[in-house]
Motif scaffolding. Structure first.
Motif, short mmCIF file in Angstrom:
data_model
loop_
_atom_site.label_atom_id
_atom_site.label_comp_id
_atom_site.label_asym_id
_atom_site.label_seq_id
_atom_site.Cartn_x
_atom_site.Cartn_y
_atom_site.Cartn_z
N ILE A 2 3.23 49.88 -53.37
CA ILE A 2 4.69 49.96 -53.38
C ILE A 2 5.16 50.12 -51.95
N ARG A 7 10.14 50.26 -55.94
CA ARG A 7 10.36 51.13 -57.10
C ARG A 7 11.72 51.80 -56.99
N ARG A 42 10.97 59.26 -50.12
CA ARG A 42 9.69 58.63 -49.78
C ARG A 42 8.51 59.45 -50.29
N GLY A 57 11.28 52.14 -51.65
CA GLY A 57 11.96 52.76 -52.78
C GLY A 57 13.44 52.46 -52.74
N CYS A 71 13.86 55.06 -56.98
CA CYS A 71 13.66 56.48 -56.71
C CYS A 71 14.53 57.34 -57.63
N GLU A 84 8.23 60.58 -53.18
CA GLU A 84 8.10 60.37 -54.62
C GLU A 84 6.91 59.50 -55.00
N TRP A 85 6.36 58.74 -54.07
CA TRP A 85 5.22 57.89 -54.43
C TRP A 85 4.23 57.82 -53.29
N ASP A 86 2.96 57.59 -53.67
CA ASP A 86 1.91 57.40 -52.67
C ASP A 86 1.06 56.17 -52.97
N ASP A 87 1.56 55.29 -53.83
CA ASP A 87 0.87 54.05 -54.16
C ASP A 87 1.06 53.06 -53.00
N ASP A 129 10.25 47.58 -60.15
CA ASP A 129 9.87 48.28 -61.39
C ASP A 129 9.54 47.32 -62.52
#
Length: 268
Positions: free
Chosen positions: A161, A126, A153, A164, A128, A155-158, A246
């Motif tokens: 993914i 993804r 790092r 970043g 960032c 920014e996402w917890d999926d 993305d």
């Protein structure tokens, strides 16, 4: 497994609260992949550490001593990731560095990540929101201030993914949070220039040495999205194909596969 840690050559897992590495991020680190007692990219790690010591004005530690400590920490492990941290050591309060620093060495061994599946099929990445700030004096170094990467790092917890992508303040693609970036257009390999920000990875250096015609140049996001192949390089994780950025899909092409074969030939 609990990491095995040596501090200044002794089995220990604590440093002084007055250490400048803790207080100011005043130091460097290397994360070295070991296969048994061997580290195929050891010379490149030491070259980067030496350049970092030169720029920060730190005494370069004895390389033979570092290797012995790294082997001691990873003894008995078939595969290991050894982090070598070098700080300016204990100092008085204030930014002024001590005239005669006594650096602190921390050597810790960890189990390596399991990346066989992602190396074969590729990873999702993804973009960032965080932008890397320019600082030419620190660009390329693996210094201890990693707050930009920590915030990116976060920014996402999926779990789907894996990484970043980070851009600079001008919107140019630079790297991933913990890996370097490569793009292939029409069989031509390119990687972003890192003269203003970003870490110059040792895996990146190995790839550029093996592909002398590869370009080191600014890469816009628009050009990145038109690439035939995208991959990330890491001394710990190897060559990781990017299969999606993305929502934009990429194939795992011949250049990526050839460099994965080169990586395996190094002994990883």
């Amino acid at each position: 497994m609990k990491p095995r840690v040596l501090v200044d050559g002794q089995v220990h897992d604590q440093v002084s609260a007055l250490d400048r590495g803790l207080g100011y991020g005043d130091g460097l680190f290397e994360t070295v992949r070991f296969v048994g007692a061997d580290a195929p990219l050891w010379a490149r790690h030491m070259q980067r550490l030496g350049e970092g010591c030169r720029r920060l004005g730190l005494p370069m530690p004895d390389m033979a001593q570092l290797l012995a400590e790294a082997r001691a920490a990873s003894d008995g492990m078939a595969h290991a990731v050894v982090r070598i941290t070098l700080t300016r050591g204990v100092g008085a309060r204030g930014y002024a560095p001590p005239a005669r620093p006594r650096p602190t060495r921390v050597v810790a061994a960890f189990d390596p990540p399991q990346d066989e599946t992602t190396q074969a099929g590729g990873i999702r990445v993804r973009l960032c929101e965080l932008r890397l700030a320019p600082q030419p004096q620190l660009a390329g170094l693996k210094h201890l201030n990693r707050l930009e990467q920590v915030l990116a790092r976060a920014e996402w917890d999926d779990p789907a993914i894996a990484e970043g992508l980070l851009c600079d303040v001008d919107g140019l693609a630079i790297c991933a949070t913990a890996a370097n970036l490569f793009a292939v257009h029409g069989g031509e390999l390119a990687t972003p220039a890192l003269d203003r920000c970003g870490v110059a990875g040792v895996a990146r250096a190995e790839i550029l040495a093996s592909r002398p015609h590869a370009r080191v140049c600014p890469i816009t996001l628009a050009r990145l999205r038109r690439a035939d192949e995208l991959f990330l390089s890491s001394s710990v994780r190897g060559i990781l194909p990017v299969r999606e950025l993305d929502g934009v899909a990429f194939g795992v092409g011949p250049v990526t596969r050839a460099l994965q074969a080169h990586w395996r030939a190094l002994g990883f």
